[in-house]
Design a protein around this motif. Structure first.
Motif, PDB file in Angstrom:
ATOM      1  N   GLY A  43       0.819  -1.210   0.000  1.00 15.17           N
ATOM      2  CA  GLY A  43       0.000   0.000   0.000  1.00 15.17           C
ATOM      3  C   GLY A  43       0.849   1.255   0.000  1.00 15.17           C
ATOM      4  N   VAL A  44       1.919   1.243   0.788  1.00 17.30           N
ATOM      5  CA  VAL A  44       2.835   2.394   0.811  1.00 17.30           C
ATOM      6  C   VAL A  44       3.486   2.571  -0.550  1.00 17.30           C
ATOM      7  CG1 VAL A  44       4.994   3.260   1.801  1.00 17.30           C
ATOM      8  CG2 VAL A  44       3.277   2.239   3.294  1.00 17.30           C
ATOM      9  N   PHE A  45       3.989   1.483  -1.102  1.00 15.14           N
ATOM     10  CA  PHE A  45       4.686   1.554  -2.388  1.00 15.14           C
ATOM     11  C   PHE A  45       3.752   1.999  -3.514  1.00 15.14           C
ATOM     12  CE2 PHE A  45       5.955  -0.529  -6.376  1.00 15.14           C
ATOM     13  CZ  PHE A  45       7.172   0.113  -6.581  1.00 15.14           C
ATOM     14  N   LEU A  46       2.567   1.402  -3.576  1.00 19.12           N
ATOM     15  CA  LEU A  46       1.633   1.746  -4.651  1.00 19.12           C
ATOM     16  C   LEU A  46       1.151   3.191  -4.551  1.00 19.12           C
ATOM     17  CD1 LEU A  46      -0.433  -1.561  -4.845  1.00 19.12           C
ATOM     18  CD2 LEU A  46       1.254  -0.713  -6.494  1.00 19.12           C
ATOM     19  N   GLN A  47       1.025   3.711  -3.339  1.00 19.17           N
ATOM     20  CA  GLN A  47       0.666   5.125  -3.188  1.00 19.17           C
ATOM     21  C   GLN A  47       1.852   6.016  -3.552  1.00 19.17           C
ATOM     22  OE1 GLN A  47      -2.010   6.721  -2.985  1.00 19.17           O
ATOM     23  NE2 GLN A  47      -1.257   8.753  -2.509  1.00 19.17           N
ATOM     24  N   ALA A  48       3.050   5.594  -3.194  1.00 17.93           N
ATOM     25  CA  ALA A  48       4.237   6.398  -3.487  1.00 17.93           C
ATOM     26  C   ALA A  48       4.449   6.570  -4.991  1.00 17.93           C
ATOM     27  CB  ALA A  48       5.477   5.768  -2.849  1.00 17.93           C
ATOM     28  N   ILE A  49       4.109   5.552  -5.773  1.00 18.89           N
ATOM     29  CA  ILE A  49       4.264   5.679  -7.221  1.00 18.89           C
ATOM     30  C   ILE A  49       2.993   6.202  -7.890  1.00 18.89           C
ATOM     31  CG2 ILE A  49       6.072   3.926  -7.347  1.00 18.89           C
ATOM     32  CD1 ILE A  49       3.991   1.982  -8.478  1.00 18.89           C
ATOM     33  N   GLY A  50       1.975   6.482  -7.094  1.00 18.26           N
ATOM     34  CA  GLY A  50       0.769   7.129  -7.606  1.00 18.26           C
ATOM     35  C   GLY A  50      -0.278   6.220  -8.202  1.00 18.26           C
ATOM     36  N   VAL A  51      -0.207   4.927  -7.934  1.00 24.08           N
ATOM     37  CA  VAL A  51      -1.146   3.976  -8.526  1.00 24.08           C
ATOM     38  C   VAL A  51      -2.359   3.735  -7.631  1.00 24.08           C
ATOM     39  CG1 VAL A  51      -1.396   1.572  -9.287  1.00 24.08           C
ATOM     40  CG2 VAL A  51       0.683   2.837  -9.806  1.00 24.08           C
ATOM     41  N   TYR A  52      -2.154   3.639  -6.344  1.00 24.54           N
ATOM     42  CA  TYR A  52      -3.229   3.194  -5.451  1.00 24.54           C
ATOM     43  C   TYR A  52      -4.364   4.199  -5.335  1.00 24.54           C
ATOM     44  CZ  TYR A  52      -5.205   0.010  -2.075  1.00 24.54           C
ATOM     45  OH  TYR A  52      -6.022  -0.901  -1.455  1.00 24.54           O
ATOM     46  N   TYR A  54      -5.878   5.646  -7.698  1.00 26.90           N
ATOM     47  CA  TYR A  54      -6.869   5.265  -8.714  1.00 26.90           C
ATOM     48  C   TYR A  54      -7.735   4.106  -8.222  1.00 26.90           C
ATOM     49  CZ  TYR A  54      -4.127   8.190 -11.837  1.00 26.90           C
ATOM     50  OH  TYR A  54      -3.471   9.249 -12.412  1.00 26.90           O
ATOM     51  N   VAL A  55      -7.121   3.164  -7.524  1.00 21.46           N
ATOM     52  CA  VAL A  55      -7.874   2.036  -6.965  1.00 21.46           C
ATOM     53  C   VAL A  55      -8.856   2.539  -5.906  1.00 21.46           C
ATOM     54  CG1 VAL A  55      -7.693  -0.184  -5.770  1.00 21.46           C
ATOM     55  CG2 VAL A  55      -5.946   0.477  -7.429  1.00 21.46           C
ATOM     56  N   VAL A  56      -8.415   3.452  -5.063  1.00 22.23           N
ATOM     57  CA  VAL A  56      -9.283   4.029  -4.031  1.00 22.23           C
ATOM     58  C   VAL A  56     -10.426   4.809  -4.673  1.00 22.23           C
ATOM     59  CG1 VAL A  56      -9.377   5.700  -2.139  1.00 22.23           C
ATOM     60  CG2 VAL A  56      -7.494   4.077  -2.273  1.00 22.23           C
ATOM     61  N   ASP A  57     -10.139   5.578  -5.691  1.00 22.36           N
ATOM     62  CA  ASP A  57     -11.186   6.334  -6.383  1.00 22.36           C
ATOM     63  C   ASP A  57     -12.214   5.406  -7.013  1.00 22.36           C
ATOM     64  OD1 ASP A  57      -9.924   8.684  -5.657  1.00 22.36           O
ATOM     65  OD2 ASP A  57      -8.930   8.942  -7.601  1.00 22.36           O
ATOM     66  N   ILE A  67      -5.737  -4.034   5.063  1.00 19.17           N
ATOM     67  CA  ILE A  67      -4.469  -3.517   5.598  1.00 19.17           C
ATOM     68  C   ILE A  67      -3.669  -2.773   4.539  1.00 19.17           C
ATOM     69  CG2 ILE A  67      -3.148  -5.635   5.191  1.00 19.17           C
ATOM     70  CD1 ILE A  67      -2.838  -3.366   8.272  1.00 19.17           C
ATOM     71  N   ILE A  68      -3.832  -3.113   3.289  1.00 18.49           N
ATOM     72  CA  ILE A  68      -3.140  -2.392   2.224  1.00 18.49           C
ATOM     73  C   ILE A  68      -3.599  -0.927   2.208  1.00 18.49           C
ATOM     74  CG2 ILE A  68      -4.778  -2.987   0.388  1.00 18.49           C
ATOM     75  CD1 ILE A  68      -2.366  -3.358  -1.472  1.00 18.49           C
ATOM     76  N   GLY A  69      -4.845  -0.689   2.596  1.00 20.77           N
ATOM     77  CA  GLY A  69      -5.373   0.669   2.690  1.00 20.77           C
ATOM     78  C   GLY A  69      -4.728   1.468   3.806  1.00 20.77           C
ATOM     79  N   PHE A  70      -4.321   0.782   4.872  1.00 24.89           N
ATOM     80  CA  PHE A  70      -3.620   1.463   5.959  1.00 24.89           C
ATOM     81  C   PHE A  70      -2.256   1.946   5.484  1.00 24.89           C
ATOM     82  CE2 PHE A  70      -1.045   1.335   9.938  1.00 24.89           C
ATOM     83  CZ  PHE A  70      -1.676   2.396  10.580  1.00 24.89           C
ATOM     84  N   GLY A  71      -1.575   1.119   4.697  1.00 21.93           N
ATOM     85  CA  GLY A  71      -0.298   1.537   4.119  1.00 21.93           C
ATOM     86  C   GLY A  71      -0.475   2.722   3.195  1.00 21.93           C
ATOM     87  N   TYR A  72      -1.540   2.683   2.405  1.00 17.96           N
ATOM     88  CA  TYR A  72      -1.859   3.806   1.522  1.00 17.96           C
ATOM     89  C   TYR A  72      -2.082   5.082   2.327  1.00 17.96           C
ATOM     90  CZ  TYR A  72      -5.661   6.731  -0.333  1.00 17.96           C
ATOM     91  OH  TYR A  72      -6.467   7.783  -0.652  1.00 17.96           O
ATOM     92  N   LEU A  73      -2.831   4.974   3.409  1.00 10.67           N
ATOM     93  CA  LEU A  73      -3.131   6.142   4.240  1.00 10.67           C
ATOM     94  C   LEU A  73      -1.869   6.720   4.878  1.00 10.67           C
ATOM     95  CD1 LEU A  73      -5.450   7.878   5.343  1.00 10.67           C
ATOM     96  CD2 LEU A  73      -5.601   6.296   7.253  1.00 10.67           C
TER      97      LEU A  73
END
Length: 122
Positions: A43-52, A54-57, A67-73
């Protein structure tokens, strides 16, 4: 009909994330703790590269509740805090996830007072 599609997208994405985790548990020797940490870091990695984002949207809570959403947050908060400087980058993740962390601590404590824990017998 639009509400139904929202529920369907949320369920499909959240379910897919859980299916991936269950397959890793069933067919690999990776421990549950390592899978948990791997999903958090994903989640951290996918948000850092700007991909996650889009999944959240697309999926809403189907992407933010696991838990992947917690990493994104955490990553999103750290990236927003980094605009204020190094200290903001360090505290941003905890600030953005603070309500969830606080809720988990409080509810865990309350349920520990209400219910008696039992040892798991193998």
């Amino acid at each position: 009909m639009n509400l139904f599609l929202t529920f369907l997208k949320t369920f499909a994405v959240g379910g897919l994330i859980c299916v991936i985790a269950q397959l890793l548990i069933n067919y690999t020797k990776i421990t549950s703790a390592r899978i948990l940490v791997s999903f958090l870091l994903a989640g951290v990695f996918l948000q850092a590269i700007g991909v996650y984002q889009y999944v959240v949207d697309f999926a809403g809570s189907g992407a933010t509740v696991p838990i992947i959403g917690f990493g994104y947050l955490l990553a999103k908060g750290a990236m927003e805090g980094a605009k204020e400087g190094l200290f903001g980058a360090i505290t941003g993740g905890i600030t953005s996830a603070g309500i969830g962390i606080t809720s988990a601590i409080i509810f865990g404590y309350v349920f520990a007072l209400i219910f008696k824990s039992k040892s798991k017998k193998n």
